[in-house]
Design a protein around this motif. Sequence first.
Motif, PDB file in Angstrom:
ATOM      1  N   ARG A  85      26.230  20.303 -41.372  1.00  0.00           N
ATOM      2  CA  ARG A  85      24.881  20.287 -41.940  1.00  0.00           C
ATOM      3  C   ARG A  85      24.752  21.289 -43.082  1.00  0.00           C
ATOM      4  O   ARG A  85      24.197  20.974 -44.137  1.00  0.00           O
ATOM      5  CB  ARG A  85      23.836  20.590 -40.849  1.00  0.00           C
ATOM      6  N   ASP A 118      21.383  12.686 -41.449  1.00  0.00           N
ATOM      7  CA  ASP A 118      21.124  11.733 -42.527  1.00  0.00           C
ATOM      8  C   ASP A 118      21.625  12.288 -43.847  1.00  0.00           C
ATOM      9  O   ASP A 118      22.140  13.406 -43.909  1.00  0.00           O
ATOM     10  CB  ASP A 118      19.640  11.336 -42.567  1.00  0.00           C
ATOM     11  N   TYR A 119      21.489  11.537 -44.927  1.00  0.00           N
ATOM     12  CA  TYR A 119      22.139  11.926 -46.189  1.00  0.00           C
ATOM     13  C   TYR A 119      21.483  13.145 -46.824  1.00  0.00           C
ATOM     14  O   TYR A 119      22.088  13.790 -47.670  1.00  0.00           O
ATOM     15  CB  TYR A 119      22.168  10.739 -47.161  1.00  0.00           C
ATOM     16  N   LEU A 120      20.242  13.468 -46.387  1.00  0.00           N
ATOM     17  CA  LEU A 120      19.597  14.666 -46.925  1.00  0.00           C
ATOM     18  C   LEU A 120      19.944  15.901 -46.101  1.00  0.00           C
ATOM     19  O   LEU A 120      19.410  16.979 -46.362  1.00  0.00           O
ATOM     20  CB  LEU A 120      18.073  14.488 -46.914  1.00  0.00           C
ATOM     21  N   SER A 121      20.804  15.725 -45.110  1.00  0.00           N
ATOM     22  CA  SER A 121      21.274  16.842 -44.298  1.00  0.00           C
ATOM     23  C   SER A 121      20.249  17.351 -43.293  1.00  0.00           C
ATOM     24  O   SER A 121      20.176  18.546 -43.029  1.00  0.00           O
ATOM     25  CB  SER A 121      21.723  17.976 -45.217  1.00  0.00           C
ATOM     26  N   SER A 122      19.432  16.463 -42.741  1.00  0.00           N
ATOM     27  CA  SER A 122      18.607  16.883 -41.610  1.00  0.00           C
ATOM     28  C   SER A 122      19.276  16.357 -40.352  1.00  0.00           C
ATOM     29  O   SER A 122      19.617  15.179 -40.281  1.00  0.00           O
ATOM     30  CB  SER A 122      17.182  16.369 -41.713  1.00  0.00           C
TER      31      SER A 122
END
Lengths: 219, 205
Positions: A85, A118-122
């Motif tokens: 992450r 997810d791709y936004l790193s959450s």
Amino acid sequence: MEFLIGFEGKDFVFLASDTSAARSIVMFKQDQDKMTPLGKNTMMAMCGEAGDVSQFSEYIQKNLQLYKIRNGYELSTKGMMNFTRKALAEALRKNPYHVHTLMAGCDSTDGCSLYYLDYLSSSVKVPFAAHGYGAYFVLSLLDRWHKPDLTKDEAMILLKKCMAELKKRFIVTLPAMMVRIVDKNGIHTMPPLLEKDYVTMDTVQDGEPDRSIVRPLIL
Amino acid sequence: MSIMSYNGGAAIAMKGKNCVAIASDLRFGIQAQTVGMDFEKVFPMSDRLYLGLTGLATDVQTVVQKLAFQLKLYELRENRPISPKTFLSVVSNVLYEKRFGPYFIEPVIAGLDPKTSEPFIASCDLIGCPMEPEDFVVTGTCAVQMYGMCEALWQPDMEPDQLFECVSQALLNSVDRDAGSGWGAVVHIVEADKVTTRRLKARMD
């Protein structure tokens, strides 16, 4: 049109990914393996932008291997998740990787866990998750049929139910699914689930599916 | 599509008599799809200091980790717990550092002063503009609804039990009118001698 699915069972985590590698209208390969082992008991399934997937997954895998070499032991699943992450979050505002990840692992400390990134790193720890358009179809099925104490056979039946739903209602056919199970003994590769074995919802009995009323593909 | 409403969420903090309350919903979603129902947005930063963060989930997680790091260094250097007012300055500073490429989050802070146990609440916008009102602070996708509920229900000098009722009703009824928040709620009541954490029975839709 990639698809990843994962769910927890009794002392194991079940991960499955579709096996197609395609761009635009061309299918390059139908036996692509989208999962990367991160350690003895941890596995990561990743889909998304072509180069980003291979670059980022290899980067994470090699760095976690380096940690093991330096320190003599592997990171826990939670630790691996946090490392991934952080790497993705730092890249987000510099050189973003467009990747969707599911991470599954079994520890002596935390038991078996599944993480959605997810791709936004959450990132969030979940009992079950899916990535891709297919997620819109299978998440509600998993809400209905998933139990925390699934056996390995029940897990396979649940995956077949999900794939049957996708076969019926998703515009893109997913020809096969690569299936792996992670438990305290390590990572086990199951035989791939082929399209002919996606069983329709209304014919699942305890065990043998009724194939005679499977929807014909060629009329 | 707004970045602040991509993941959804709501957080609220209220002042009472020698206590503060801070609460959030539990939804983690990606636009219309709900992915997780266990995503608390209130984080304990210190013994009697809590931080609630709504906005983009990845930034929520990044900022919490950054602030925890800053706080640990502070406590090592100063050898005492941080006061909420100072923590507000730390938060404000961390956010303003990214003035022209901000973290997409809106924090609420609730706590008791470590020496005097005086209740403290505050909030900031995404670039760190601090605000210290006397009554309540709200952030999230249903902020407008929460302002209405709080204005109607809040009274000064509420005891902890009364405050719990007030913050719970305000939060629950606001998130029920918002698609991006809900799926459960968690409430922390912070008093001088104890912190009570409760999960609320909420509409799971």
